[in-house]
Design a protein around this motif. Structure first.
Motif, PDB file in Angstrom:
ATOM      1  N   PRO A  22      11.478  -2.165  -1.350  1.00  0.00           N
ATOM      2  CA  PRO A  22      10.833  -2.032  -2.668  1.00  0.00           C
ATOM      3  C   PRO A  22      10.787  -3.361  -3.422  1.00  0.00           C
ATOM      4  O   PRO A  22       9.778  -3.664  -4.071  1.00  0.00           O
ATOM      5  CB  PRO A  22      11.718  -1.019  -3.396  1.00  0.00           C
TER       6      PRO A  22
ATOM      7  N   CYS B 192       7.939  -5.434  -2.038  1.00  0.00           N
ATOM      8  CA  CYS B 192       6.642  -4.862  -2.401  1.00  0.00           C
ATOM      9  C   CYS B 192       6.322  -5.094  -3.873  1.00  0.00           C
ATOM     10  O   CYS B 192       5.224  -5.524  -4.224  1.00  0.00           O
ATOM     11  CB  CYS B 192       6.608  -3.367  -2.105  1.00  0.00           C
TER      12      CYS B 192
ATOM     13  N   GLN C 274       3.515  -7.775  -5.041  1.00  0.00           N
ATOM     14  CA  GLN C 274       2.309  -7.187  -5.625  1.00  0.00           C
ATOM     15  C   GLN C 274       2.114  -7.690  -7.049  1.00  0.00           C
ATOM     16  O   GLN C 274       0.981  -7.954  -7.470  1.00  0.00           O
ATOM     17  CB  GLN C 274       2.383  -5.656  -5.576  1.00  0.00           C
TER      18      GLN C 274
ATOM     19  N   ILE D 109      -1.082  -9.798  -8.617  1.00  0.00           N
ATOM     20  CA  ILE D 109      -1.826  -9.493  -9.847  1.00  0.00           C
ATOM     21  C   ILE D 109      -1.956 -10.733 -10.725  1.00  0.00           C
ATOM     22  O   ILE D 109      -3.040 -11.046 -11.235  1.00  0.00           O
ATOM     23  CB  ILE D 109      -1.137  -8.335 -10.603  1.00  0.00           C
TER      24      ILE D 109
ATOM     25  N   PHE E  49      -4.300 -13.251  -9.005  1.00  0.00           N
ATOM     26  CA  PHE E  49      -5.690 -12.776  -9.107  1.00  0.00           C
ATOM     27  C   PHE E  49      -6.204 -12.958 -10.530  1.00  0.00           C
ATOM     28  O   PHE E  49      -7.367 -13.318 -10.734  1.00  0.00           O
ATOM     29  CB  PHE E  49      -5.788 -11.298  -8.696  1.00  0.00           C
TER      30      PHE E  49
ATOM     31  N   LEU F  36       0.675  -0.968   5.805  1.00  0.00           N
ATOM     32  CA  LEU F  36       1.362  -1.717   4.750  1.00  0.00           C
ATOM     33  C   LEU F  36       1.048  -3.202   4.813  1.00  0.00           C
ATOM     34  O   LEU F  36       0.639  -3.810   3.815  1.00  0.00           O
ATOM     35  CB  LEU F  36       2.877  -1.485   4.876  1.00  0.00           C
TER      36      LEU F  36
ATOM     37  N   ALA G  36      -2.587  -4.105   4.046  1.00  0.00           N
ATOM     38  CA  ALA G  36      -2.922  -3.985   2.625  1.00  0.00           C
ATOM     39  C   ALA G  36      -2.363  -5.155   1.821  1.00  0.00           C
ATOM     40  O   ALA G  36      -2.995  -5.639   0.874  1.00  0.00           O
ATOM     41  CB  ALA G  36      -2.400  -2.662   2.064  1.00  0.00           C
TER      42      ALA G  36
ATOM     43  N   GLN H   1      -4.801  -9.153   0.439  1.00  0.00           N
ATOM     44  CA  GLN H   1      -4.773  -9.734  -0.910  1.00  0.00           C
ATOM     45  C   GLN H   1      -4.401 -11.207  -0.857  1.00  0.00           C
ATOM     46  O   GLN H   1      -5.035 -12.056  -1.490  1.00  0.00           O
ATOM     47  CB  GLN H   1      -3.768  -8.978  -1.783  1.00  0.00           C
TER      48      GLN H   1
ATOM     49  N   LEU I 269      -9.782  -3.474  -3.610  1.00  0.00           N
ATOM     50  CA  LEU I 269      -8.587  -4.102  -4.160  1.00  0.00           C
ATOM     51  C   LEU I 269      -7.614  -3.080  -4.727  1.00  0.00           C
ATOM     52  O   LEU I 269      -6.399  -3.173  -4.501  1.00  0.00           O
ATOM     53  CB  LEU I 269      -8.982  -5.108  -5.243  1.00  0.00           C
TER      54      LEU I 269
ATOM     55  N   ALA J 257      -5.687  -1.453  -1.945  1.00  0.00           N
ATOM     56  CA  ALA J 257      -4.694  -2.318  -1.308  1.00  0.00           C
ATOM     57  C   ALA J 257      -3.417  -2.363  -2.142  1.00  0.00           C
ATOM     58  O   ALA J 257      -2.303  -2.269  -1.606  1.00  0.00           O
ATOM     59  CB  ALA J 257      -5.270  -3.721  -1.136  1.00  0.00           C
ATOM     60  N   SER J 258      -3.596  -2.481  -3.427  1.00  0.00           N
ATOM     61  CA  SER J 258      -2.447  -2.548  -4.326  1.00  0.00           C
ATOM     62  C   SER J 258      -1.634  -1.259  -4.301  1.00  0.00           C
ATOM     63  O   SER J 258      -0.398  -1.278  -4.331  1.00  0.00           O
ATOM     64  CB  SER J 258      -2.992  -2.838  -5.730  1.00  0.00           C
TER      65      SER J 258
ATOM     66  N   VAL K 241      -1.110   0.779  -1.917  1.00  0.00           N
ATOM     67  CA  VAL K 241      -0.283   0.940  -0.713  1.00  0.00           C
ATOM     68  C   VAL K 241       1.100   0.345  -0.933  1.00  0.00           C
ATOM     69  O   VAL K 241       2.121   0.954  -0.600  1.00  0.00           O
ATOM     70  CB  VAL K 241      -0.969   0.288   0.510  1.00  0.00           C
ATOM     71  N   LEU K 242       1.158  -0.824  -1.528  1.00  0.00           N
ATOM     72  CA  LEU K 242       2.446  -1.487  -1.688  1.00  0.00           C
ATOM     73  C   LEU K 242       3.361  -0.749  -2.657  1.00  0.00           C
ATOM     74  O   LEU K 242       4.548  -0.589  -2.379  1.00  0.00           O
ATOM     75  CB  LEU K 242       2.250  -2.933  -2.150  1.00  0.00           C
ATOM     76  N   THR K 243       2.825  -0.282  -3.773  1.00  0.00           N
ATOM     77  CA  THR K 243       3.717   0.401  -4.713  1.00  0.00           C
ATOM     78  C   THR K 243       4.099   1.789  -4.196  1.00  0.00           C
ATOM     79  O   THR K 243       5.195   2.269  -4.476  1.00  0.00           O
ATOM     80  CB  THR K 243       3.086   0.491  -6.121  1.00  0.00           C
TER      81      THR K 243
ATOM     82  N   ALA L 162       6.924   1.151  -1.910  1.00  0.00           N
ATOM     83  CA  ALA L 162       8.106   0.764  -2.683  1.00  0.00           C
ATOM     84  C   ALA L 162       8.808   1.986  -3.278  1.00  0.00           C
ATOM     85  O   ALA L 162      10.017   2.171  -3.116  1.00  0.00           O
ATOM     86  CB  ALA L 162       7.701  -0.209  -3.792  1.00  0.00           C
TER      87      ALA L 162
ATOM     88  N   THR M 226      -1.154   6.654  -1.229  1.00  0.00           N
ATOM     89  CA  THR M 226      -1.872   5.405  -0.963  1.00  0.00           C
ATOM     90  C   THR M 226      -3.340   5.489  -1.362  1.00  0.00           C
ATOM     91  O   THR M 226      -4.024   4.476  -1.443  1.00  0.00           O
ATOM     92  CB  THR M 226      -1.820   5.075   0.531  1.00  0.00           C
TER      93      THR M 226
ATOM     94  N   TYR N 191      -8.328  -8.529 -10.823  1.00  0.00           N
ATOM     95  CA  TYR N 191      -6.931  -8.257 -11.198  1.00  0.00           C
ATOM     96  C   TYR N 191      -6.814  -6.909 -11.894  1.00  0.00           C
ATOM     97  O   TYR N 191      -5.789  -6.234 -11.781  1.00  0.00           O
ATOM     98  CB  TYR N 191      -6.351  -9.389 -12.060  1.00  0.00           C
TER      99      TYR N 191
ATOM    100  N   SER O 202      -8.473  -4.238 -11.120  1.00  0.00           N
ATOM    101  CA  SER O 202      -8.402  -3.253 -10.048  1.00  0.00           C
ATOM    102  C   SER O 202      -6.993  -3.196  -9.455  1.00  0.00           C
ATOM    103  O   SER O 202      -6.462  -2.119  -9.183  1.00  0.00           O
ATOM    104  CB  SER O 202      -9.396  -3.617  -8.945  1.00  0.00           C
ATOM    105  N   LEU O 203      -6.401  -4.373  -9.258  1.00  0.00           N
ATOM    106  CA  LEU O 203      -5.041  -4.402  -8.703  1.00  0.00           C
ATOM    107  C   LEU O 203      -4.067  -3.690  -9.634  1.00  0.00           C
ATOM    108  O   LEU O 203      -3.179  -2.957  -9.175  1.00  0.00           O
ATOM    109  CB  LEU O 203      -4.582  -5.845  -8.486  1.00  0.00           C
ATOM    110  N   ILE O 204      -4.218  -3.892 -10.925  1.00  0.00           N
ATOM    111  CA  ILE O 204      -3.299  -3.258 -11.886  1.00  0.00           C
ATOM    112  C   ILE O 204      -3.451  -1.741 -11.833  1.00  0.00           C
ATOM    113  O   ILE O 204      -2.453  -0.996 -11.811  1.00  0.00           O
ATOM    114  CB  ILE O 204      -3.568  -3.784 -13.313  1.00  0.00           C
TER     115      ILE O 204
ATOM    116  N   PHE P 215      -1.797  -0.551  -8.722  1.00  0.00           N
ATOM    117  CA  PHE P 215      -0.356  -0.716  -8.877  1.00  0.00           C
ATOM    118  C   PHE P 215       0.250   0.496  -9.597  1.00  0.00           C
ATOM    119  O   PHE P 215       1.189   1.127  -9.113  1.00  0.00           O
ATOM    120  CB  PHE P 215      -0.103  -1.995  -9.680  1.00  0.00           C
TER     121      PHE P 215
ATOM    122  N   ILE Q 223       2.607   4.105  -8.073  1.00  0.00           N
ATOM    123  CA  ILE Q 223       3.900   4.513  -8.648  1.00  0.00           C
ATOM    124  C   ILE Q 223       3.831   5.946  -9.165  1.00  0.00           C
ATOM    125  O   ILE Q 223       4.652   6.800  -8.810  1.00  0.00           O
ATOM    126  CB  ILE Q 223       4.298   3.555  -9.794  1.00  0.00           C
TER     127      ILE Q 223
END
Lengths: 467, 467, 467
Positions: free
Chosen positions: A24, A27, A31, A35, A38, A107, A110, A114, C270, C273-274, C276-278, C281, C301, C319, C321-323, C326, C330
């Motif tokens: 975690p 990640c 991530q 952000i 980006f 994982l 993804a 980025q 984007l 992709a983001s 997947v990581l959270t 996590a 995901t 950015y 989109s990433l937020i 993210f 979660i």
């Protein structure tokens, strides 16, 4: 070698696969970093920005259909499928590591894409007027390509590393890739549309070097899990087929509009068809009773696609593609039969998926084929304009001639090998640190290390004991 | 019939499934022949050649996007998926023949498309100025189409033939296909964009005739392996769905640019949707307790796509497509319930996948629907230009009228049936020779004949005994 | 609430899953109705009609490539894959309900898309000159979108309803969807290209309300079948990945030609992709030993794709989109860990697939993100023309300003929620009638209720007892 050896001993330790803190943390931190980066650097390019309408009119572009999106998006989606379903499912062949194969592939891809957008953006898409990276669909394809290099490397260490190690491998892999790619394509001016050198050779040797650094002398303790079961082999065929079918899109995705994409697709289609037949032939010939081996069908049938990567956009000629595929099917299958066991026994390289046979060797062949094809190019075959367009003999390279281009192609191949091996050893050193949560030798290839496996049937009937 | 019978007896022999010499020999020799023939005959066409830039300027083509690649490549990739994943996975339903289904499908498709490029090229793409076949993306699609005919035939003999027999079947199948296609499309001037006649009717009867020639009286000795298991049925659904989803691309892949492709896709989409509902209805109605049968869902849901193949590019009207799909779902499912057992018992045709219900019958229906739709075409519905474009009333056929076109369509259907049955009997004779390595009656439907199966779980627990 | 309770009691009854009369009846009658309605109402539009050639010339369109088919068909096919393979396979995770997951998904999608063509056609594509609905590729995409809403709802009741109930759910779902969509997009003039509100919020709450109405107090009697097995989890990953990969096509399929489609694809790529990581996590952080849970990887995901649906075509910025991704990773994963058990225990909402976490919540977030992004739009970022094009400030809405558009977006979200909940309760009432053939509480999640399951291995070894 001696220092590598002693470093290995230092790192021997009690294994603990609990990644509850490290995974975690990696990640979230990475991530968040993405952000921020980006936010600072990445913007839409003129074709994906709302100012496109004005740009179109200003540049006398008659129709929206000439937006690069329509040239490349179908190929992009095919490449995307190769990255996530192709690579992911190809690795599900292990009887008890399917979650890890498809899940960790997911994982790291993804994350990697980025980081690739940033790294490749700095080298290739930086707008110096405002210091921003401007992205469009071609950047997405390139990011997927970059990730492919790391997923190839994952094939060598499949089942033996923790997800945290994979993330580290990907971070460095993407970084090395972007630098190597810049040197090969921009400084050396080699052409490599399908990435035989840039992606496959680099990715292959990167993974093999890491696997060599992470050599596990007692891996045979996990041998009960190191095979396939009937249905896991069928799952792997999903990966094989999607890679095989969409490889023409892979090799043509970023080639020139028009004939460039068209020709690259045809060449790849043919090379792959040819590979299938020689793979089957060798697989049957070298097995007792002439039975076919699923490992060969799953992997070696793809070698032709790797090996035409560089030359696919050139005038390789349809029969040339068939010849490349013909040879690669033979070499790759023989690699699985003789070379992989040899490398494991004598070179201490444990290559779970046989990426040496599927990516590294065919990639090198692809680089050589590309160099020869480029060196042999003539104006009578390509046409004057065709020659300039295909090899991009423009700007600083407008005095380039085909024979010299051949030399540059060969130089590019050397760079890819060096980056792969050098980078792999470096990253392998880092991955040997006793902090990453990888499994012990007798516990590899087992999803239970990193996944909640709830399959009561397997648990009740003593899956582990029986197998 | 008598001579066929005695021929059968002559061919009875001790079975040996070892193909260690024959399979590699066939693969190597034929692939080498392909390379030589491609070297002599096949070149890039003007849209995939580096001279495209000059060609574009000379022909006043304003943009690269008008290269045929961008009209057809997305459809090509969908067709490609149907050929390799669609057909391959549809046949994985047998509990112990998934390797053979997906693997041999892969092998013969990869060979067949090369031979098809040559055979179809000689008939359709030969440049008489230099005696070369000039290929582009449309040729790749047509090669995939041609292969589809042979893969359909494979469905009838699935599990009962050796890979060498399949290669022979494909060699002759592609040859017959190319001749039949030339007669139907060029000489008779029938239209058949989605290949109801050319592909499905021909392929269906070709496979059924071969299966009849290879009749195995004691096939019930393999009955323990002739069913599905839970997961093999789910694998088969992958094939079903990819065929179903991409069928609009199949039927529209080589139709006219613009409205032709657009309309063909819409008609196919609708016909397939309609088929699903009637398939479910009949499947439930004819089963005790109203339970659905996976065999029907996997196969009959596709019949509507087959049956609009010919008429998809015509003004069939959306409701017309629904009606075609409606009928085919019923007929195809009833075929599985009544006709397949009847044919096995009384006609000595053992049709493993039920291709008679999925391809042959719906193909014939498609031919008839095409003939009727063509005959009923009027200028008021199509528009003057539309009529000429849609039916290609140009050149030697510029005096053609719709009613006569209907007759030509019907004639085309007859040719397809004749070629299928005649060719199948001929090839069946050849395949009965005792040299091809097919399995004995009590050993059919078993991957262990031609594949290294390493699944310890199955071996240890006595898979064969239990099942 | 009291009346709902007593209604529930009235409907308690002896369960009989035999649908031999009701299912065929529903399929035949509704399909026949479709044919009649299509005959009366549906025709080709000007781009799929044979008059296209004349239309092209009359409108000075220089090339066939400007037919909308070439702008949207590749996206359409990707969306089609999401509907049938994506949704279908995502739900195969249950160990003994894979046939029902993929098969009933197939059935209701095939029906729903026909009804959607009519319902949406009446609202959006009716040609008032002749009273006909004129369809083209964009209508096919919208029909698939509409069906998606119903498939989302299926996720909540997976394994607990009969196919007849699903057909009823789809009939009403599509009807409600079309009305809701018309109100949100046309009357309120909210923008919702990827359907965060129109599809996901509506579909999510529609399904949850139905599930609440169909609450089964003794569902734990089926708990032996309510989990996954190893291979069913891998099958589900096929669904996950095809949804994940093709989501950029989903969100860009019906956006504006040119930069609109381009930007929507980038933003979605984007955000996913983001996510997947959270997801990884949180999944690791909240599990003992840090092990990952396949349920989270399969579902959460995807939450990022849902949540950028509305804003994907706006200048959300990479950015941004990433937020969004993210946060959704979660929230969605935490939803699976805490909210789903809470809802089942305290709110009597049994949500088999956790659609609240994957569709309802992220859909609401998407609506909010869309409202904020729209309200914050400025001419300096979008350009004058870009602002008008992106938000469609034309016709009756030519005086609209971004801040007010933000309010309209929020109003649209409320409408989606209301229609979802209201419609779900209404339809839930209907589905409680004791005539639909749903299974008893101790017999849920079992394919044997509606499918011929022939797997001898499972039957002989006492599958049901062991599990």
């Amino acid at each position: 070698m001696g220092c590598v050896q002693s470093f290995r001993e230092i790192c021997d330790r009690q294994k603990n696969t609990n990644v509850r803190l490290s995974l975690p943390a990696v990640c979230f931190v990475w991530q968040t970093a993405m952000i921020i980066l980006f936010g600072v650097f990445i913007r839409y390019n003129e074709e994906s920005d709302t100012h496109w309408v004005e740009h179109r009119k200003a540049n006398n572009i008659s129709s929206d259909i000439e937006n690069d999106f329509y040239f490349r998006y179908p190929s992009f989606q095919d490449v995307h499928v190769m990255i996530f379903v192709g690579f992911g499912f190809l690795m599900t062949f292990l009887k008890r590591y399917s979650f890890g194969a498809v899940g960790f592939n997911f994982l790291i891809a993804a994350f990697g894409l980025q980081w690739a957008l940033l790294m490749q953006g700095w080298f290739h898409s930086l707008d110096y007027t405002d210091g921003k990276i401007k992205i469009g669909v071609e950047n997405l394809i390139n990011a997927d390509f970059c990730v492919a290099g790391c997923l190839i490397a994952y094939g060598a260490v499949l089942g033996k590393v923790s997800p945290v190690q994979l993330m580290v491998m990907t971070l460095f892999g993407v970084t090395l890739f972007a630098v190597e790619e810049y040197i090969i394509l921009n400084l050396i001016h080699a052409r490599d549309a399908g990435g035989s050198m840039v992606i496959h050779t680099f990715g292959g040797y990167y993974g093999l070097s890491i696997s060599w650094m992470l050599y596990r002398p007692n891996l045979d303790q996990s041998s009960r899990l190191q095979g396939s079961c009937y249905h896991s082999d069928v799952f792997a065929m999903i990966g094989t087929l999607f890679l095989w079918m969409f490889w023409p899109s892979f090799n043509s995705a970023i080639t020139d509009h028009g004939d460039g994409q068209h020709r690259a697709a045809i060449n790849t289609y043919l090379a792959l068809a040819s590979t299938v037949l020689t793979t089957v032939a060798i697989s049957s010939l070298f097995q007792k009773h002439g039975k076919l081996d699923m490992v060969h069908i799953q992997n070696s049938t793809l070698a032709g696609g790797v090996a035409v990567g560089t030359a696919a956009e050139f005038m390789l000629m349809p029969y040339g593609s068939l010849i490349v595929g013909f040879c690669c099917g033979i070499i790759s299958t023989l690699g699985y039969i003789y070379l992989t066991p040899f490398m494991e026994k004598h070179l201490k390289i444990q290559d779970t998926c046989g990426i040496h046979n599927l990516h590294a060797m065919p990639g090198v062949i692809g680089g050589i084929v590309g160099a020869i094809t480029a060196a042999a190019a003539t104006e009578s075959v390509y046409g004057r304009e065709g020659l300039v367009n295909t090899f991009d003999f423009e700007g600083a390279f407008k005095d380039m001639v085909p024979t010299r281009q051949g030399g540059h192609q060969a130089a590019g191949l050397c760079v890819a090998i060096c980056f792969g091996i050098g980078g792999g050893i470096l990253v392998g050193c880092i991955l040997r640190l006793p902090i990453w949560g990888d499994a012990a030798d007798d516990n590899c290839f087992d999803d239970e290390s990193y996944w909640e496996v709830r399959d009561e049937a397997l648990q009740n009937t003593g899956f582990r004991m029986r197998l």
